[in-house]
Structure formats: structure tokens, C-alpha cells
Design a protein around this motif. Structure first.
Motif, PDB file in Angstrom:
ATOM      1  N   ASN A 116       0.796  -1.238   0.000  1.00 33.51           N
ATOM      2  CA  ASN A 116       0.000   0.000   0.000  1.00 33.51           C
ATOM      3  C   ASN A 116       0.825   1.283   0.000  1.00 33.51           C
ATOM      4  O   ASN A 116       0.263   2.372  -0.135  1.00 33.51           O
ATOM      5  CB  ASN A 116      -1.005   0.023   1.178  1.00 33.51           C
ATOM      6  CG  ASN A 116      -2.016  -1.094   1.070  1.00 33.51           C
ATOM      7  OD1 ASN A 116      -2.641  -1.238   0.037  1.00 33.51           O
ATOM      8  ND2 ASN A 116      -2.147  -1.911   2.089  1.00 33.51           N
ATOM      9  N   ASN A 156       3.536  -4.933  -3.122  1.00 34.42           N
ATOM     10  CA  ASN A 156       2.371  -5.261  -2.293  1.00 34.42           C
ATOM     11  C   ASN A 156       2.388  -6.728  -1.883  1.00 34.42           C
ATOM     12  O   ASN A 156       1.475  -7.192  -1.207  1.00 34.42           O
ATOM     13  CB  ASN A 156       1.086  -4.949  -3.076  1.00 34.42           C
ATOM     14  CG  ASN A 156       0.932  -3.458  -3.307  1.00 34.42           C
ATOM     15  OD1 ASN A 156       1.324  -2.653  -2.462  1.00 34.42           O
ATOM     16  ND2 ASN A 156       0.384  -3.080  -4.446  1.00 34.42           N
ATOM     17  N   ARG A 181      -3.495   8.075   0.100  1.00 34.75           N
ATOM     18  CA  ARG A 181      -3.868   7.552   1.429  1.00 34.75           C
ATOM     19  C   ARG A 181      -4.158   8.719   2.373  1.00 34.75           C
ATOM     20  O   ARG A 181      -3.910   9.876   2.050  1.00 34.75           O
ATOM     21  CB  ARG A 181      -2.750   6.654   1.988  1.00 34.75           C
ATOM     22  CG  ARG A 181      -2.489   5.433   1.129  1.00 34.75           C
ATOM     23  CD  ARG A 181      -1.473   4.508   1.761  1.00 34.75           C
ATOM     24  NE  ARG A 181      -2.049   3.700   2.835  1.00 34.75           N
ATOM     25  CZ  ARG A 181      -1.339   2.842   3.576  1.00 34.75           C
ATOM     26  NH1 ARG A 181      -0.042   2.692   3.354  1.00 34.75           N
ATOM     27  NH2 ARG A 181      -1.926   2.138   4.514  1.00 34.75           N
TER      28      ARG A 181
END
Ligand code: DQA
Length: 148
Positions: free
Chosen positions: A11, A52, A18
Motif C-alpha cells: 500500500n 504489495n 492515502r
């Protein structure tokens, strides 16, 4: 010249999208650009990798092992349970600093435990992208000092 791997887990490729309150507004590329500025100022080489996938991070650590003098690691959520990542870091036998943009101790209960902190040289957390640049400066100084 010393060489360091800046490793980012799940992420972290989404930085910029984010929650800015925790992670700031810079993208990962922009964070890496700040790291490059510091690297050139202090005279070290850096390479970057983000995935990821835990196995891909393990592959990267195994492959970089003979090439790098240390690592700056933001494991993302793997920090809290990634034992395969932990084993790869143990086997690599290179010093690393665990970094976080946010301060996981001030957040959810499940973020308060790190499986990496007991094998890291130390942790730097809560300073946004500056956590990475501070970690690089400190790690580079330690590696330099310890090679004397
Ligand atoms: C993080 C903190 C982790 O708890 C979280 O899962 C992340 C990012 C940080 O940099 O603040 O993905 O490592």
C-alpha cells in the motif's frame, strides 16, 4: 561508496492518495526524490523497491543482500505480522532501520506491535517522509563508523 536499499511494503505505492493526516501528501516517487537529495548530500548510493507482495519483498532482499550495506524498511502492515519478511531480514544479516510515516503506537491497537523492531537497529516513526531521510542519515553514519 555505501549502498542502501529503501524497501517499502504493501500500500505504500498509494502514498498521496492515502489518509494525508497519517501519511502526508507526497507520492512515493516524491518521497524517494527527497531520499535521493539526502543520499547525494551525504555521499551514499540508494536503490528503491516497493511491492504489495511479501514474497516479492523477500526475493528483493535475497537478491540485494550481497550488494547493499543496509536497509531502510517500511513494511506497511507487514510490520505487524510479516514473519516471512522478518526471516528474510534476519538471513540477510545487514543492518536495517524500521521506519513509518505515521506513529503506529498512537493508532489502532493492532498497529502497536511490530514483528520487526526486535531485529532492527532501531525505529523511526511519526515524522512523515522525514522518517526515511533521518533513517538513511543515521544508518549511513553507523555503517561508516562500524567499517573503521
Ligand atoms: C505504516 C504504518 C502501518 O501500520 C500501516 O499498515 C502502513 C504504513 C506507516 O508508514 O505509517 O501501511 O507503516
Amino acid at each position: 561508496m555505501s549502498r542502501f536499499l529503501i524497501l517499502n511494503g504493501p500500500n505504500l505505492n498509494m502514498l498521496g492518495l492515502r489518509d494525508a493526516g497519517f501519511y502526508g501528501v507526497k507520492t512515493l516517487e516524491e518521497v524517494n526524490a527527497e531520499i535521493r537529495v539526502v543520499a547525494s548530500r551525504i555521499g551514499v548510493e540508494v536503490e528503491f523497491y516497493q511491492s504489495n507482495h511479501e514474497g516479492a519483498l523477500v526475493d528483493c532482499i535475497q537478491e540485494a543482500r550481497d550488494r547493499v550495506d543496509g536497509l531502510v524498511v517500511n513494511g506497511g502492515a507487514l510490520t505487524h505480522y510479516g514473519l516471512t519478511l522478518k526471516d528474510a531480514l534476519i538471513d540477510c544479516r545487514k543492518p536495517f532501520i524500521e521506519v513509518h510515516l505515521s506513529n503506529p503506537l498512537a493508532r489502532d491497537e493492532w498497529r502497536r506491535h511490530s514483528v520487526l523492531s526486535d531485529i532492527a537497529r532501531g525505529q523511526i516513526a511519526g515524522f512523515g517522509w522525514r522518517s526515511y531521510t533521518a533513517a538513511l542519515e543515521i544508518l549511513a553514519a553507523l555503517v561508516e563508523e562500524e567499517s573503521q
